[in-house]
Write an enzyme that holds these catalytic residues in place. Structure first.
Site, PDB file in Angstrom:
ATOM      1  N   HIS A  85     -14.564   2.790  -2.716  1.00 55.90           N
ATOM      2  CA  HIS A  85     -14.776   2.838  -1.670  1.00 55.90           C
ATOM      3  C   HIS A  85     -14.867   4.669  -0.846  1.00 55.90           C
ATOM      4  O   HIS A  85     -14.617   4.424  -0.028  1.00 55.90           O
ATOM      5  CB  HIS A  85     -12.822   2.819  -0.948  1.00 55.90           C
ATOM      6  CG  HIS A  85     -12.814   1.195  -1.486  1.00 55.90           C
ATOM      7  ND1 HIS A  85     -13.632   0.072  -0.905  1.00 55.90           N
ATOM      8  CD2 HIS A  85     -12.142   0.236  -2.565  1.00 55.90           C
ATOM      9  CE1 HIS A  85     -13.031  -0.455  -1.426  1.00 55.90           C
ATOM     10  NE2 HIS A  85     -12.159  -0.527  -1.973  1.00 55.90           N
ATOM     11  N   ASN A 158     -10.333  -6.468   2.206  1.00 57.73           N
ATOM     12  CA  ASN A 158     -12.058  -6.414   1.209  1.00 57.73           C
ATOM     13  C   ASN A 158     -12.350  -7.566   2.223  1.00 57.73           C
ATOM     14  O   ASN A 158     -11.793  -8.384   2.995  1.00 57.73           O
ATOM     15  CB  ASN A 158     -12.234  -6.913  -0.107  1.00 57.73           C
ATOM     16  CG  ASN A 158     -11.940  -5.286  -1.120  1.00 57.73           C
ATOM     17  OD1 ASN A 158     -11.925  -4.847  -0.519  1.00 57.73           O
ATOM     18  ND2 ASN A 158     -11.241  -6.685  -2.207  1.00 57.73           N
ATOM     19  N   TYR A 372      -2.086   3.934  -4.188  1.00 57.79           N
ATOM     20  CA  TYR A 372      -2.412   4.516  -3.060  1.00 57.79           C
ATOM     21  C   TYR A 372      -1.626   5.395  -2.563  1.00 57.79           C
ATOM     22  O   TYR A 372      -2.374   7.069  -2.107  1.00 57.79           O
ATOM     23  CB  TYR A 372      -1.969   3.545  -1.989  1.00 57.79           C
ATOM     24  CG  TYR A 372      -3.449   2.411  -1.824  1.00 57.79           C
ATOM     25  CD1 TYR A 372      -4.746   2.363  -1.046  1.00 57.79           C
ATOM     26  CD2 TYR A 372      -3.547   1.250  -2.989  1.00 57.79           C
ATOM     27  CE1 TYR A 372      -5.689   2.118  -1.424  1.00 57.79           C
ATOM     28  CE2 TYR A 372      -4.695   1.108  -3.331  1.00 57.79           C
ATOM     29  CZ  TYR A 372      -5.584   0.824  -2.141  1.00 57.79           C
ATOM     30  OH  TYR A 372      -6.508  -0.357  -2.064  1.00 57.79           O
TER      31      TYR A 372
END
Length: 700
Positions: A85, A158, A372
């Site tokens: 990304h 997404n 993350y």
């Protein structure tokens, strides 16, 4: 220009780690346009042109703190890009609750009708680097940060409701496989190569996502016209502690639209920043994109009765089975003030939730909750901190973890994912797991239920890798199926390992026999035996919601239309068509051989773009208002012919005056129902005319 949204009394700033804080202009601060130039410590600078020297021709002095700070900061302006990304576009906006659900969740942003919550949304491609193009065939990230009164909630998803893998353990392998090949550094932003399809062929759980990724969903026309999904099953908890399961959906208010592959490729050449530019210009002009937030709500008892596991991220719940309830609308109404400070530095983390929203045991989600945050910290500035001597093991170590800052090892070959079958091609395959001597966790009880134990295993229903892939393929219209099959043919044609192509074909036979035959025929190869399925696939009723075309052709609002004119064109007819397009909600863009202003019947008209610099791939439909003399001059112009040929080949609506129609026939572009009279143009455009496609290209 539309009036910019009013700024709040305070500014919400987004820090590099994703934290937010409110800043108020300091008391007595100057307006930036009138402010004195200072260092970062607030010391006013008297000379920003010359460094401090020991005499006019002497050496520069180390004491020049203004120079040192300026160069130091410049040297550190760039930060490592995201692993996936990396290329993204973002915008500010607001979420408004339209249908409160306090009976389902105690989350304050859903508590009352009209409740508004600021948001920042980032769209992105997955595989390419920050400098890649906007229009590859790829999944699009759809991440929304809600700045709620109870803290930040990040809904990180997404534009596709499922994913390639079921367990986060396989995420590094997936990304390694789809990224540039390890020994050669290409292809960039593309999955049409050996290692990706090698991984697909070895991991049948990917097949459902492959159906989506090879469909037109992966080549969207604009970021404004994509759906968004939370992908995972989450949990809603109300004030009394009652719980239900939920899946989140974003529905674009302006509808969905995609490109065809040839068009996406040409857009990449004509405007690599096409999606980023489109989003920015739409917001800047006041055409604010909007999405409705919907939820699929269901009970855990119902989930346990299904033939698939709702904790499996490779599965979806058809909307016909559990309808999507719309509970709010997000509108993006303000572009970032600074791309780096906001779009590049914004940090999303699925672990950022607020009271009333909770996780489930989805193994892919559980891995994301860790990953993350770890990505954002980078405490030692490198993923290779274990190679620092004090951290390094004293025994040999072997794995597929590669690259990163301060890499001191030099791995060879392209095997940096597992499983891989590169050894079948005579290449090094790398280390393998060892069940006999490897570390095994002690199986103690974990959780509320006595039967919950720590174990590395997947539920039985996770072994059904084909049913939902079959559902998706069979829910597409014939032309969408042809696009999907052609996409797989194109991708596999780039694969140089014969056994990889054969294995993928063997998997496709379990999805749909016709699909497998079409792909094999497109590759001019024999169809292998069907792969043995760990769990026999089941047929599910087709879901029209999974098809773009079943949801209807797009309308003009938010679409961009080109009007081609030349010397002698009828000004009144052009202005009339332009007014009709704008009244219908579209944007008209005037194109001509020259941009400085041409004499037309009724006056002088200046174009918005020159013909060679405004190819038809940039528009949703085209129209042409020219005179016979101009058509005669254009007949031998390859640029003009290509402009119309592309629009025709991409199945777009073409508004044609009599002179244009004659020109099309001269070039062999036979008129059909998509070539319409100017007066009927806005009644048809921007619909695509897919029945034209077999006449202009070969499809699988």
């Amino acid at each position: 220009m539309p009036k910019k949204p009013a700024q709040p009394a305070f500014d919400t700033k987004i820090g590099a780690g994703g934290e937010t804080h409110q800043t108020v202009p300091p008391k007595g601060a100057h307006d930036q346009a009138e402010a004195h130039l200072t260092t970062n410590q607030g010391i006013r600078v008297s000379d920003n042109q010359n460094s401090l020297k020991a005499g006019p021709r002497g050496p520069v002095l180390l004491e020049d703190f203004v120079l040192r700070e300026k160069i130091f900061h410049f040297d550190h302006e760039r930060i490592p890009e995201r692993i996936v990304h990396a290329r993204g576009s973002g915008a500010h906006g607001v979420f408004e609750c339209t249908d409160p659900i306090p009976e389902l969740t105690s989350a304050g942003l859903f508590a009352e009708k009209g409740k508004q919550t600021p948001v920042f949304t980032r769209f992105s491609t997955v595989a390419g680097g920050a400098g890649s193009v906007d229009t590859p065939r790829d999944v699009r990230g759809f991440a929304v940060k809600f700045y709620t009164e109870e803290g930040n909630w990040d809904l990180v998803g997404n534009n596709i409701p499922v994913f390639f893998i079921q367990d986060a353990m396989k995420f590094p392998d997936l990304v390694h496989a789809v990224k540039m090949e390890a020994d050669r550094g290409y292809p960039q932003a593309a999955s049409a190569h050996d290692t990706f399809w090698d991984f697909v062929g070895l991991m049948p759980e990917t097949l459902h996502m492959i159906m989506w990724a090879m469909s037109d969903r992966a080549i969207p026309r604009s970021l404004r016209f994509i759906e968004g999904f939370g992908v995972h099953t989450f949990r809603l908890v109300n004030a009394t502690g009652e719980s239900k399961l939920v899946k989140f959906h974003w529905k674009p208010v302006q509808g969905m639209q995609s490109t065809c592959w040839d068009e996406a490729v040409k857009i990449a050449g004509a405007d690599p920043d096409y999606h980023r530019r489109d989003l920015y210009e739409a917001i800047d002009s006041g055409d604010f994109p909007a999405w409705d937030l919907g939820v699929q709500i269901f009970e855990e008892d119902w989930a346990m009765e299904q033939a698939y596991d709702v904790l499996d991220a490779t599965k979806l719940i058809p909307e016909e089975v559990v309808p999507v309830r719309i509970i709010g609308r997000m509108t993006l109404n303000r572009n970032p003030d600074n791309f780096f400070a906001e779009t590049e530095q914004v940090a999303f983390c699925p672990a950022n939730i607020v009271p009333g929203i909770d996780f489930t045991a989805d193994p892919l989600l559980q891995g994301r909750l860790f990953s993350y945050l770890d990505t954002q910290k980078s405490r030692l500035g490198t993923a290779n901190f274990h190679q620092i001597p004090v951290n390094a093991p004293k025994c040999p170590f072997h794995n597929f973890q590669r690259d990163g800052m301060m890499q001191t090892q030099v791995p060879t070959g392209r095997a940096n994912y597992e499983p891989n079958s590169l050894a079948e091609a005579g290449e090094a395959g790398g280390p393998r797991e060892c069940p006999a001597t490897g570390f095994t966790s002690f199986p103690r009880n974990l959780g509320e239920n006595e039967g919950d134990t720590r174990i590395r295993i997947r539920p039985d229903l996770f072994a059904d890798h084909y049913s939902h892939a079959r559902l998706f393929y069979r829910s597409q219209t014939p032309i969408e199926q042809a696009h999907l099959a052609s996409a797989i043919v194109f991708e596999l044609s780039k694969v140089g390992l014969d056994h990889v192509r054969s294995r993928v074909l063997s998997r496709l036979r379990n999805v749909d026999e016709d699909l497998a035959k079409r792909v094999a025929d497109g590759l001019a190869t024999d169809l292998p035996e069907a792969a043995e399925a760990a769990r026999k696939p089941v047929d599910m009723p087709p879901s029209p919601a999974l098809s773009i075309l079943e949801q209807g052709q797009p309308s003009l609002p938010g679409r961009k239309v080109a009007i081609l004119f030349a010397e002698g064109s009828n000004l009144e007819a052009i202005e009339k068509l332009k007014a009709q397009i704008e009244k219908a909600g579209g944007t008209a863009f005037l194109v001509a051989p020259k941009v400085g202003g041409l004499k037309v019947k009724g006056g002088t008209l200046k174009a918005d773009g020159q013909l060679a610099g405004s190819p038809s791939v940039l528009f949703d439909a085209v129209a042409s208002i020219i005179m016979p003399d101009a058509a005669k001059a254009m007949a031998s112009c390859s640029t003009t012919q290509g402009w119309f040929a592309d629009a025709y080949a991409h199945c777009k609506t073409i508004g044609a005056c009599p002179a244009t129609r004659a020109l099309l026939e001269q070039w062999g572009l036979k008129p059909d129902e998509g070539v319409v009279e100017i007066d009927a143009f806005t009644k048809v455009a921007p619909a695509r005319h897919w029945d034209r496609e077999p006449k202009v290209r070969m499809l699988a």
